[in-house]
Design a protein around this motif. Structure first.
Motif, PDB file in Angstrom:
ATOM      1  N   UNK A 131       1.030  -1.094  -0.135  1.00  0.00           N
ATOM      2  CA  UNK A 131      -0.057  -0.262   0.318  1.00  0.00           C
ATOM      3  C   UNK A 131       0.863   1.275   0.066  1.00  0.00           C
ATOM      4  N   UNK A 132       1.992   1.235   1.033  1.00  0.00           N
ATOM      5  CA  UNK A 132       3.129   2.606   0.903  1.00  0.00           C
ATOM      6  C   UNK A 132       3.746   2.258  -0.525  1.00  0.00           C
ATOM      7  N   UNK A 133       4.161   1.322  -1.338  1.00  0.00           N
ATOM      8  CA  UNK A 133       5.163   1.532  -1.946  1.00  0.00           C
ATOM      9  C   UNK A 133       4.556   1.572  -2.768  1.00  0.00           C
ATOM     10  N   UNK A 134       3.960   2.347  -4.204  1.00  0.00           N
ATOM     11  CA  UNK A 134       3.776   2.542  -5.769  1.00  0.00           C
ATOM     12  C   UNK A 134       4.422   1.733  -6.386  1.00  0.00           C
ATOM     13  N   UNK A 135       4.184   0.200  -6.927  1.00  0.00           N
ATOM     14  CA  UNK A 135       4.919  -0.345  -7.704  1.00  0.00           C
ATOM     15  C   UNK A 135       5.224  -1.258  -7.157  1.00  0.00           C
ATOM     16  N   UNK A 154      14.494  -9.199  -3.089  1.00  0.00           N
ATOM     17  CA  UNK A 154      14.394 -10.648  -1.716  1.00  0.00           C
ATOM     18  C   UNK A 154      13.501  -9.528  -0.474  1.00  0.00           C
ATOM     19  N   UNK A 155      12.939 -10.552   0.386  1.00  0.00           N
ATOM     20  CA  UNK A 155      12.653  -9.587   1.681  1.00  0.00           C
ATOM     21  C   UNK A 155      13.506  -8.443   1.996  1.00  0.00           C
ATOM     22  N   UNK A 156      14.885  -9.095   2.425  1.00  0.00           N
ATOM     23  CA  UNK A 156      15.429  -7.760   2.874  1.00  0.00           C
ATOM     24  C   UNK A 156      15.697  -7.094   2.401  1.00  0.00           C
ATOM     25  N   UNK A 157      16.158  -7.007   0.465  1.00  0.00           N
ATOM     26  CA  UNK A 157      16.547  -6.011  -0.237  1.00  0.00           C
ATOM     27  C   UNK A 157      15.266  -4.803  -0.049  1.00  0.00           C
ATOM     28  N   UNK A 158      13.559  -4.909   0.356  1.00  0.00           N
ATOM     29  CA  UNK A 158      12.798  -4.327   0.265  1.00  0.00           C
ATOM     30  C   UNK A 158      12.877  -3.785   1.487  1.00  0.00           C
ATOM     31  N   UNK A 159      13.460  -4.042   1.948  1.00  0.00           N
ATOM     32  CA  UNK A 159      13.458  -3.472   3.847  1.00  0.00           C
ATOM     33  C   UNK A 159      14.851  -2.797   3.753  1.00  0.00           C
ATOM     34  N   UNK A 160      15.532  -3.265   2.816  1.00  0.00           N
ATOM     35  CA  UNK A 160      16.927  -2.145   2.468  1.00  0.00           C
ATOM     36  C   UNK A 160      16.908  -0.958   1.761  1.00  0.00           C
ATOM     37  N   UNK A 161      15.855  -1.143   0.729  1.00  0.00           N
ATOM     38  CA  UNK A 161      15.188  -0.174  -0.007  1.00  0.00           C
ATOM     39  C   UNK A 161      14.804   0.773  -0.071  1.00  0.00           C
ATOM     40  N   UNK A 162      13.333   0.426   1.332  1.00  0.00           N
ATOM     41  CA  UNK A 162      11.919   1.444   1.449  1.00  0.00           C
ATOM     42  C   UNK A 162      11.938   1.675   3.313  1.00  0.00           C
ATOM     43  N   UNK A 163      11.751   0.674   3.593  1.00  0.00           N
ATOM     44  CA  UNK A 163      11.775   0.993   4.898  1.00  0.00           C
ATOM     45  C   UNK A 163      12.258   2.182   5.893  1.00  0.00           C
ATOM     46  N   UNK A 164      13.397   3.026   5.076  1.00  0.00           N
ATOM     47  CA  UNK A 164      13.668   4.156   5.675  1.00  0.00           C
ATOM     48  C   UNK A 164      12.213   5.077   5.043  1.00  0.00           C
ATOM     49  N   UNK A 165      12.098   4.830   4.091  1.00  0.00           N
ATOM     50  CA  UNK A 165      11.503   6.282   3.086  1.00  0.00           C
ATOM     51  C   UNK A 165       9.936   6.299   3.706  1.00  0.00           C
ATOM     52  N   UNK A 166      10.080   5.210   4.698  1.00  0.00           N
ATOM     53  CA  UNK A 166       8.614   5.296   4.768  1.00  0.00           C
ATOM     54  C   UNK A 166       7.821   5.494   6.353  1.00  0.00           C
ATOM     55  N   UNK A 167       7.470   6.982   5.893  1.00  0.00           N
ATOM     56  CA  UNK A 167       7.504   7.626   8.043  1.00  0.00           C
ATOM     57  C   UNK A 167       6.990   6.214   8.559  1.00  0.00           C
ATOM     58  N   UNK A 168       7.024   6.131  10.273  1.00  0.00           N
ATOM     59  CA  UNK A 168       7.120   4.850  10.966  1.00  0.00           C
ATOM     60  C   UNK A 168       7.152   3.810  11.079  1.00  0.00           C
ATOM     61  N   UNK A 169       8.532   3.425   9.820  1.00  0.00           N
ATOM     62  CA  UNK A 169       8.908   2.166  10.019  1.00  0.00           C
ATOM     63  C   UNK A 169       9.940   1.904  10.111  1.00  0.00           C
TER      64      UNK A 169
END
Length: 458
Positions: A131-135, A154-169
């Motif tokens: 919901x939070x990351x388009x595409x 991978x799960x780890x790649x998703x977390x590394x790439x997007x987690x710091x850009x999502x508020x509260x995560x």
């Protein structure tokens, strides 16, 4: 030319990349530009990503790519080595990495970077990332497809790439030794990827993501134009603060001022230089064009009282204008390079709109109806050029090693041949080292002394 401060990387090497290649890349510290070239599939882009990941705590490529050892050497003689636990890969687990520090051929420090697969999966499942990351689309319990780049993550790649850009995560924590953290403070590594035209904006309200996920994606040129507006506003705030402070104390300083050694000629010279400086800031879009601010001094003598006032005025204006020093130089070079390349378009830097463009007609054609163009209306090649120049000049810290993947992407050969000259100007102004991966001989020109060829197995 020597770098200003901090530790510099002198050589990068990898053993058995993809189980095949042994690559060694010495960096050109004097010219500060190193160009690596090779056929597709030899690992140019992968080496850039591994190096960037190591110094930015993004370990997904260091885990997933097959290799035996990855080494980085510094100008103080020390080395960092990365080794991967291969047995974990065979068991379909995330391999741990051992990062070690070597000096004089001896290992003096080391630590392991480990993650538990179940913990990673729980964090991904609970994050509402789709919901939070388009595409971003989940394609299995451990894999995702990022539609805008076509990458499978991978799960780890998703977390590394997007987690710091999502508020509260919050980005999941890793244990790193103090010695490694200290090295990373001294060695800044910045990556400019080949996919650089879309920007995931983390500065927008989280509610807008859920209403319209595509609102989180901007053309990068639009995002950077907005960033420049904010940066200019911060400088204007500093300018106003300095001005208020100086204006409050102006009368008292005039009364104390003694300008016996200041001649009329030197005072006129300083006033003329200030006027040139102010005009340059007006051209750069940093100040408004206020005709009433100029002080033309006639050839007659200046009385002592007026000289005291003007000498304090000169000092104050110089301090005010010095607030813009670095950003003014960067905007000047940015505008000059862009305007020398873009046909029939001229870049304008605005305090309200960032950078916009005006149609530039050939001589003899009525230009009174010249149209203003937004950055997003430019061609893909023009946008690639803008993004690359902006990142080098405005987003990278001084004394960084910048990794550039395929700078020639979407660019006409006529633009490519001037790249090295432009890079040299940027290096001088921004104090950078560049490591470039390219397929374009036209970019190299006659500077093959700057190149390192990645070779196959002999």
């Amino acid at each position: 030319m020597a770098s200003g401060c901090g530790m510099r990387i002198t050589k990068i090497s990898v053993e058995k990349l993809f189980g095949i290649f042994d690559h060694e890349i010495p960096l050109n510290l004097d010219d500060r530009i190193t160009i690596i070239h090779a056929p597709n599939g030899y690992g140019k882009t992968i080496i850039l990503k591994m190096l960037y990941g190591l110094f930015n705590s993004i370990y997904s490529d260091l885990r997933s790519i097959p290799y035996k050892k990855f080494h980085v050497e510094f100008d103080d003689g020390r080395q960092i080595g990365v080794h991967k636990e291969l047995q974990a890969e065979k068991q379909d687990k995330l391999p741990s990495l051992t990062i070690s520090l070597h000096s004089d051929g001896k290992k003096i420090e080391s630590f392991n970077v480990r993650h538990k697969q179940k913990e990673l999966e729980q964090r991904v499942h609970s994050s509402e990332l789709e919901d939070l990351v388009p595409g971003l689309v989940r394609i299995s319990s451990r894999r995702w497809l990022y539609g805008f780049t076509g990458e499978e993550l991978s799960n780890e790649e998703v977390l590394e790439r997007f987690s710091d850009r999502i508020p509260g995560f919050k980005r999941f924590e890793r244990k790193e030794e103090a010695w490694f953290s200290e090295i990373k403070k001294e060695v800044n590594v910045y990556l400019i990827e080949s996919q650089r035209l879309l920007n995931f904006s983390s500065n927008r309200d989280i509610r807008s993501y859920r209403k319209t996920p595509s609102a989180a994606l901007l053309p990068t040129v639009t995002a950077y134009s907005e960033e420049l507006v904010q940066e200019v506003r911060e400088k204007l705030t500093d300018y106003a603060s300095v001005s208020q402070s100086l204006d409050r104390s102006f009368p008292a300083r005039v009364l104390r001022q003694k300008s016996d050694e200041l001649t009329n000629e030197s005072l006129r010279s300083k006033l003329n230089e200030l006027e040139k400086h102010r005009s340059r800031l007006v051209d750069s879009g940093l100040l408004e064009n206020d005709e009433g601010q100029s002080l033309p001094i006639q050839s007659q003598d200046i009385d002592e009282g007026t000289k005291n006032v003007l000498s304090v005025y000169v000092e104050d204006v110089q301090k005010k204008l010095d607030v813009f020093g670095d950003i003014a130089d960067k905007i000047d070079l940015f505008r000059r390079i862009v305007n020398s390349k873009f046909s029939y378009k001229e870049i304008i830097v605005s305090r309200e709109k960032g950078f916009i463009f005006r149609s530039k007609y050939p001589e003899g054609i009525d230009a009174s109806t010249s149209e203003l163009l937004s950055p997003s209306s430019l061609s893909s090649g023009e946008q690639h050029e803008l993004v690359l120049l902006y990142e080098l000049l405005f987003k990278v810290k001084r004394n960084s090693l910048v990794l550039i993947d395929e700078p020639e992407l979407s660019l006409h050969i006529g633009w490519q041949v001037n790249f090295l000259k432009e890079f040299q100007e940027i290096i001088k102004l921004a104090d950078l080292d560049l490591l470039i991966a390219t397929h374009a001989p036209s970019l190299i020109g006659d500077r093959w002394d700057l190149t390192v060829e990645l070779k196959g197995v002999s």
